[in-house]
Design a protein around this motif. Structure first.
Motif, PDB file in Angstrom:
ATOM      1  N   ALA A   5       0.838  -1.212   0.000  1.00 27.03           N
ATOM      2  CA  ALA A   5       0.000   0.000   0.000  1.00 27.03           C
ATOM      3  C   ALA A   5       0.869   1.256   0.000  1.00 27.03           C
ATOM      4  N   GLN A  11      -3.596   5.075   0.179  1.00 20.87           N
ATOM      5  CA  GLN A  11      -4.178   3.735   0.019  1.00 20.87           C
ATOM      6  C   GLN A  11      -4.502   3.067   1.358  1.00 20.87           C
ATOM      7  N   ASN A  12      -5.790   2.909   1.618  1.00 21.22           N
ATOM      8  CA  ASN A  12      -6.288   2.130   2.755  1.00 21.22           C
ATOM      9  C   ASN A  12      -7.374   1.239   2.183  1.00 21.22           C
ATOM     10  N   PHE A  13      -7.059  -0.024   2.022  1.00 23.51           N
ATOM     11  CA  PHE A  13      -7.970  -0.923   1.315  1.00 23.51           C
ATOM     12  C   PHE A  13      -9.010  -1.519   2.266  1.00 23.51           C
ATOM     13  N   HIS A  15     -11.486  -4.177   3.788  1.00 21.80           N
ATOM     14  CA  HIS A  15     -11.554  -5.640   3.752  1.00 21.80           C
ATOM     15  C   HIS A  15     -12.731  -6.204   4.551  1.00 21.80           C
ATOM     16  N   GLY A  41      -8.468   0.870  -6.366  1.00 24.24           N
ATOM     17  CA  GLY A  41      -7.542   0.105  -5.523  1.00 24.24           C
ATOM     18  C   GLY A  41      -7.431  -1.335  -5.969  1.00 24.24           C
ATOM     19  N   GLN A  42      -7.703  -2.252  -5.039  1.00 24.75           N
ATOM     20  CA  GLN A  42      -7.637  -3.676  -5.359  1.00 24.75           C
ATOM     21  C   GLN A  42      -9.021  -4.241  -5.664  1.00 24.75           C
ATOM     22  N   ALA A  44     -12.031  -3.783  -4.043  1.00 24.56           N
ATOM     23  CA  ALA A  44     -12.936  -4.183  -2.952  1.00 24.56           C
ATOM     24  C   ALA A  44     -14.385  -3.767  -3.234  1.00 24.56           C
ATOM     25  N   GLU A  60      -8.344   5.296 -11.636  1.00 25.99           N
ATOM     26  CA  GLU A  60      -7.316   4.920 -10.651  1.00 25.99           C
ATOM     27  C   GLU A  60      -5.996   5.555 -11.055  1.00 25.99           C
ATOM     28  N   LEU A  65      -1.723  -0.652  -9.884  1.00 26.62           N
ATOM     29  CA  LEU A  65      -3.069  -1.147  -9.573  1.00 26.62           C
ATOM     30  C   LEU A  65      -3.927  -1.199 -10.834  1.00 26.62           C
ATOM     31  N   PHE A 174     -10.042  -1.400   7.434  1.00 26.93           N
ATOM     32  CA  PHE A 174      -9.110  -1.126   6.344  1.00 26.93           C
ATOM     33  C   PHE A 174      -7.759  -1.787   6.592  1.00 26.93           C
TER      34      PHE A 174
END
Ligand code: SAH
Length: 265
Positions: A5, A11-13, A15, A41-42, A44, A60, A65, A174
Motif C-alpha cells: 500500500a 491507500q487504505n484498502f 476488507h 484500488g484492489q 474491494a 485509478e 493497480l 481497512f
C-alpha cells in the motif's frame, strides 16, 4: 496480490465484508444506471459493483493497480478502467447524452475536499455521490449552524448538495489501518440551489472571510466587505459569529456584497 500500500496515494484498502455490503446497499443501484468509481484500488468495491451495475467506469491513479485491475477484470464487458488522476479527470465526458452519473469512492483523505469541489463543477451531469471520507470531514459537510464542526465546507457543500451522513466505519475495516475514524456520506447535487445567490464566487469569498477569524463577530470579520449598518439592514445581527450564520443568511450577505457599487478610492 502482493501490492505494498502506498501512503502517498492514500491507500487504505477495505476488507470488512459487512461494511462493503452496507456501502453497496446504500448506493441504491438501479439497472440502467451509469456508475463511476474513484480510486478502485484492489477492487474491494469494484467487484460487488460489477455484479449490479449496467455500466461502470473506474478512475485509478496508481499504474500498478491499473495493470492489476485490467488483469483481474479482463473478462468484464461492463467495465472501463481509466488510468488517470481524478483531480484532473473530465467526468462530464463520461455522461451519456441526457444521462447523469452516479459516483462512488473510498477516497484518499488527502484529496477528498478538492476532489469534491472538482466534481461539483460538473454537477449538471452528477445524479449523486457516495463517498467514504474521514469522519471529521463528514461531520463538517453535514454540520448545522452553532456547532464547532460548522464552517466553510458545511456552507459551500450545502449550497450545492443535499448532504446525508450514512454510517461510521471503524479503522479496523481497512488495511493498512488508518489513524482516524471514517464515515460514509451521500451528496445529492441540487438542480436548483436552496438559496438564491447572484454570484457563487462572492459567496465563497465571503464565507472564507467570515470563517478565517471564526471567533470574531461579523462586524469585525467582514469589515473589509460589509459595514455594520449594511449587515444590520439585512436583518442579521452583526454581533454574531460566522458559526451562527445559516446558509440563507450567508446568501443575503453575499448578494449585498455583489450588488454593492464598486468602491474606487
Ligand atoms: N476502493 C478501494 C481503494 C481505496 S484506497 C478500497 O476501498 O479498498 C484509495 C484509492 O484511490 C487507491 O487505490 C489510490 O491509488 C487511489 N487514488 C489516490 N489518489 C488518486 C487520484 N488522484 N485519482 C484517482 N485515484 C486515486
Amino acid at each position: 496480490m502482493a501490492h505494498q500500500a502506498r501512503k502517498r496515494f492514500g491507500q487504505n484498502f477495505l476488507h470488512d465484508h459487512n461494511i462493503i455490503n452496507n456501502i453497496i446497499a446504500s448506493a441504491m443501484i438501479q439497472s440502467g444506471q451509469h456508475w463511476v468509481e474513484i480510486g478502485a484500488g484492489q477492487g474491494a468495491l469494484t467487484e460487488p459493483l460489477l455484479k449490479k451495475v449496467t455500466h461502470l467506469d473506474v478512475v485509478e491513479l496508481d499504474r500498478d493497480l491499473v495493470t492489476w485491475l485490467e488483469y483481474k477484470f479482463a473478462t468484464q464487458t461492463n467495465l472501463k478502467i481509466h488510468s488517470a488522476d481524478a483531480l484532473r479527470f473530465d467526468f462530464a465526458a463520461l455522461a451519456p447524452e441526457g444521462e447523469k452519473l452516479h459516483i462512488i469512492g473510498n477516497l484518499p483523505y488527502n484529496i477528498s475536499t478538492p476532489l469534491m469541489f472538482h466534481l461539483l463543477e460538473t454537477t449538471d451531469c452528477v445524479a449523486d455521490m457516495i463517498f467514504m471520507l474521514q469522519k471529521e470531514v463528514v461531520n463538517r459537510i453535514c454540520a448545522m449552524p452553532n456547532g464547532k464542526s460548522y464552517g466553510r465546507l458545511s456552507v459551500m457543500m450545502q449550497y450545492y448538495c443535499a448532504t446525508e451522513w450514512l454510517f461510521d466505519v471503524p479503522p479496523e475495516s481497512f488495511n493498512p489501518v488508518p489513524q482516524v475514524m471514517s464515515a460514509m456520506v451521500r451528496l445529492v447535487p441540487y438542480s436548483k440551489p436552496p438559496v438564491e445567490v447572484d454570484d457563487v464566487q462572492t459567496l465563497s469569498k465571503l464565507v472564507t472571510e467570515a470563517f478565517s477569524q471564526r471567533r470574531k463577530t461579523l462586524r469585525n470579520s467582514l469589515k473589509k466587505s460589509l459595514s455594520e449598518t449594511e449587515i444590520t439592514e439585512l436583518g442579521i445581527d452583526a454581533n454574531l459569529r460566522a458559526e451562527n450564520i445559516s446558509l440563507s443568511d450567508f446568501a443575503l450577505l453575499a448578494n449585498a456584497l455583489s450588488r454593492k457599487p464598486i468602491n474606487v478610492e
